[in-house]
Design a protein around this motif. Structure first.
Motif, short mmCIF file in Angstrom:
data_model
loop_
_atom_site.label_atom_id
_atom_site.label_comp_id
_atom_site.label_asym_id
_atom_site.label_seq_id
_atom_site.Cartn_x
_atom_site.Cartn_y
_atom_site.Cartn_z
N ASN A 54 0.85 -1.19 0.00
CA ASN A 54 0.00 0.00 0.00
C ASN A 54 0.89 1.24 0.00
OD1 ASN A 54 -2.26 1.64 0.14
ND2 ASN A 54 -3.15 0.62 1.91
N GLU A 92 -5.27 5.62 -0.54
CA GLU A 92 -4.74 4.27 -0.55
C GLU A 92 -4.46 3.84 -1.98
OE1 GLU A 92 -6.63 1.24 1.62
OE2 GLU A 92 -6.77 2.37 3.48
N ILE A 94 -3.17 0.39 -3.49
CA ILE A 94 -2.76 -1.00 -3.27
C ILE A 94 -2.37 -1.63 -4.61
CG2 ILE A 94 -3.53 -3.27 -2.44
CD1 ILE A 94 -5.47 -1.81 -0.59
#
Length: 652
Positions: A54, A92, A94
């Motif tokens: 992340n 975020e 990812i």
């Protein structure tokens, strides 16, 4: 009016808190894992374990960055899982990593890749400088296995075990020879003016053998690691032995960094899959709260509020009974709140703005209540990434109808006729201020190249939700609000305004408003510390049950504090209560801002102009929303109170 039993409050809080920790998120299906070539292959279970990475963040900077920004080892077949709106807004990012494991296949000192920084090349020098800056600011990795954070567990004072959902990319020993941050964990990190890169990780994956439902396979229940710094003598065949991987601050020679890992699997059938997050949440820094101390203070606040309400209602009851038994001559000599019955419902100045704030406040209140309620049930747990923000945004968009209805109905009650302006301001004013602030902060993130910068497409999607759904729903609510007649006051309003007598210091508007926010802020400031920690110190917030209880107590305290001060002002024959009731409880937001400033200077280590501007920019959004939210609570409490007491007066 009966006060709530303290024992009932205590039991309720324990129920809510336990539900927020023990109840696992519905809807997230567990994954079973099997060994390669096992007899269980026929059953649906996976053999390969993919480690995801992340964004990287730091407590010393508000600017998060993507994993690729630091030039770490990259996955050749990189895949980015689809992210929800909340994840995008929180920055975020990812993606898959080159760290891939086979279930139950232990590996020792496995090479991932080697990164060469040729300082003669400008591009490589910039990458190396960026890596050094990241180590200096203590940027942290955030790795994920089976939707669970890979934690770094270590001992602190009193041999207390702390598990951090992130681990540093490296550390710095400064010119004085003082180790910073993670450099304190190893005595070998002792060279002055030197960076140490954590280029090796020892990963331990703990599993619960046999699927709890099918009886085959296994489920992962924990993943921990220990970062190490190792200068490999042979980059192609590393042994993971040797001195730390050091990079001098003023180094001008080429730097070669080889990244390696070791992984081992352990069985632990005592940890259930449903409670696999518990070891992280229980051991997190600052989560060791003095529960009984906090509950004690909250029960005392609630008990005092109940006492104040009872005394006030008793006094009012006697006042009303005595007033209704008086003849006309005695009434003329009477003073206090009863004498302003002909002016108390006189429309306020700037009624348009007040009605707009109240419409938006109603929208925020309903959104907050539903979001916290769902969080208490476990639907918005940390395992469901981005769910909290997604839920809040979707609810806000869908709640345009009550905002339009409340705003238009109150505006009509105030005698307003510019209904088009009212609807447009309700739909655009407060969301517009928030969006402009958010957009300016996003520009700074774009300039800094941060992963928290919301993509242009997402901004367009937010605008589409706003103008395509929220604004039309606000118009629908306003249509029904304007169709209904204005709310009739219980007493007639005189044509000539009554002169307000000279006020004492404490019954003047400003002192009353300043005092009004103290008690509500006293209810929330402890929880506020943990909320700010979760936002700015990147710690998980999971105490939604307790937060919901604090929300209820804040609601009661705001209402009673505003009603109490409103009663005092009416007794002083000051009937300008409309705006004052809104500002009295709304002033809690000013204390929130003061506390945020204190938190910035005393708790955070943020450096840099961009990070400082971002902190106060986002804090301003929080303060504005909280101001409208608490102000709305105080206004409606006072409105119901004034309506009630004047409706029982016998006025000729």
């Amino acid at each position: 009016m009966k006060s709530l039993n303290p024992s009932f409050i205590f039991l309720l809080s324990l129920t809510l808190v336990s539900s927020s920790v023990a109840f696992y998120l519905p809807g997230l299906a567990p994954v079973s894992f099997c060994e390669k070539n096992s007899k269980e292959d026929a059953v649906e279970c996976q053999t390969e374990i993919q480690l995801f990475v992340n964004r990287l963040d730091s407590v010393e900077s508000v600017l998060p960055y993507e994993y690729d920004a630091f030039n770490f080892c990259k996955d050749k077949d990189e895949i980015r899982p689809s992210e929800n709106l909340g994840q995008v807004l929180f920055g975020e990012r990812i993606e898959t990593s080159p760290y891939k494991f086979s279930f139950k296949a232990d590996k020792a000192c496995e090479r991932v890749c080697t990164i060469l920084y040729e300082t003669a090349k400008k591009e490589d020098k910039l990458k190396l400088d960026f890596l050094k800056r990241g180590m200096e600011l203590n940027y942290q990795h955030h790795w994920i296995v089976d939707n669970m954070p890979v934690t770094w567990c270590y001992l602190v004072e009193d041999n207390q075990k702390v598990c951090n959902p992130g681990f540093p990319i490296g550390c710095l020993v400064n010119q004085e020879g003082n180790p910073k941050d993670a450099c304190v964990i190893n005595a070998d990190f002792n060279r002055k003016n030197t960076y140490y890169v954590f280029n090796h990780v020892d990963i331990t994956i703990i599993y619960h053998s046999e699927d709890e439902t099918t009886g085959v396979g296994a489920r992962l229940v924990a993943a921990t690691l220990e970062p190490k710094s190792i200068k490999h003598s042979d980059d192609n065949n590393p042994t993971c032995e040797g001195t730390p991987m050091d990079i001098p601050v003023d180094s001008s020679s080429d730097i070669k960094v080889t990244y390696t890992y070791s992984v081992k699997f352990k069985q632990n059938n005592e940890i259930k899959w449903a409670s696999r997050w518990d070891y992280i949440l229980v051991s997190m820094p600052h989560s060791n709260i003095q529960w009984f101390s906090i509950m004690n203070s909250l029960v005392i606040v609630l008990f005092l509020s109940g006492m104040v309400a009872m005394i006030m209602l008793r006094t009012l009851h006697k006042d009303i009974a005595r007033y209704n038994q008086m003849d006309q001559e005695e009434v003329q000599e009477e003073s206090g709140w009863k004498q302003v019955h002909g002016d108390v419902f006189r429309p306020p100045k700037m009624g348009m703005l007040l009605s707009v704030f109240l419409g938006q406040g109603t929208q925020i209140f309903i959104m907050t209540f539903i979001t916290l309620f769902l969080a208490c049930l476990g639907f918005l747990s940390p395992a469901n990434r981005g769910a909290l923000m997604t839920c809040s945004v979707v609810l806000w968009v869908l709640l345009g109808t009550p905002a339009g209805y409340v705003s238009s109905r109150l505006y009509k009650t105030f005698g307003g006729e510019k209904w088009k302006s009212n609807v447009l301001l309700t739909a655009l004013l407060c969301p517009g201020i928030v969006f402009v602030d958010f957009f300016l902060m996003n520009l700074i993130l774009w300039v800094e190249g941060s992963s928290a910068a919301v993509p242009f497409g997402t901004l367009v999607a937010i605008l589409a939700l706003w103008f395509g759904i929220s604004v039309p729903l606000t118009f629908v609510g306003a249509y029904f609000g304007f169709k209904k007649p204005g709310i009739e006051p219980p007493v007639r309003t005189n044509q000539i305004p009554r002169q307000i007598p000279q006020q004492s210091f404490f019954t003047k508007p400003v002192p009353g408003i300043i005092m009004g926010g103290i008690l509500p802020f006293g209810c929330i400031f402890i929880q506020l510390f943990f909320i700010l920690n979760s936002i700015w110190s990147h710690q998980m917030y999971y105490m939604f049950g307790f937060l919901f209880l604090v929300f209820i107590i804040l609601l009661i305290t705001c209402s009673e504090a505003t009603v109490l001060l409103c009663y005092f002002h009416l007794c002083a024959e000051d009937y300008h209560w409309w705006w004052r009731s809104f500002l009295t409880s709304g002033f809690t937001a000013v204390y929130l801002f003061v506390y945020a400033v204190h938190y910035f200077y005393s708790k955070l280590q943020i450096i840099g102009a961009a990070s400082t501007i971002l902190y106060f920019g986002y804090t301003s959004i929080m303060v504005l929303i909280f101001f409208i939210f608490t102000g709305t609570i105080g206004f409606f409490a006072c409105y119901l109170f004034v309506n009630k007491i004047y409706s029982v007066l016998k006025v000729d």
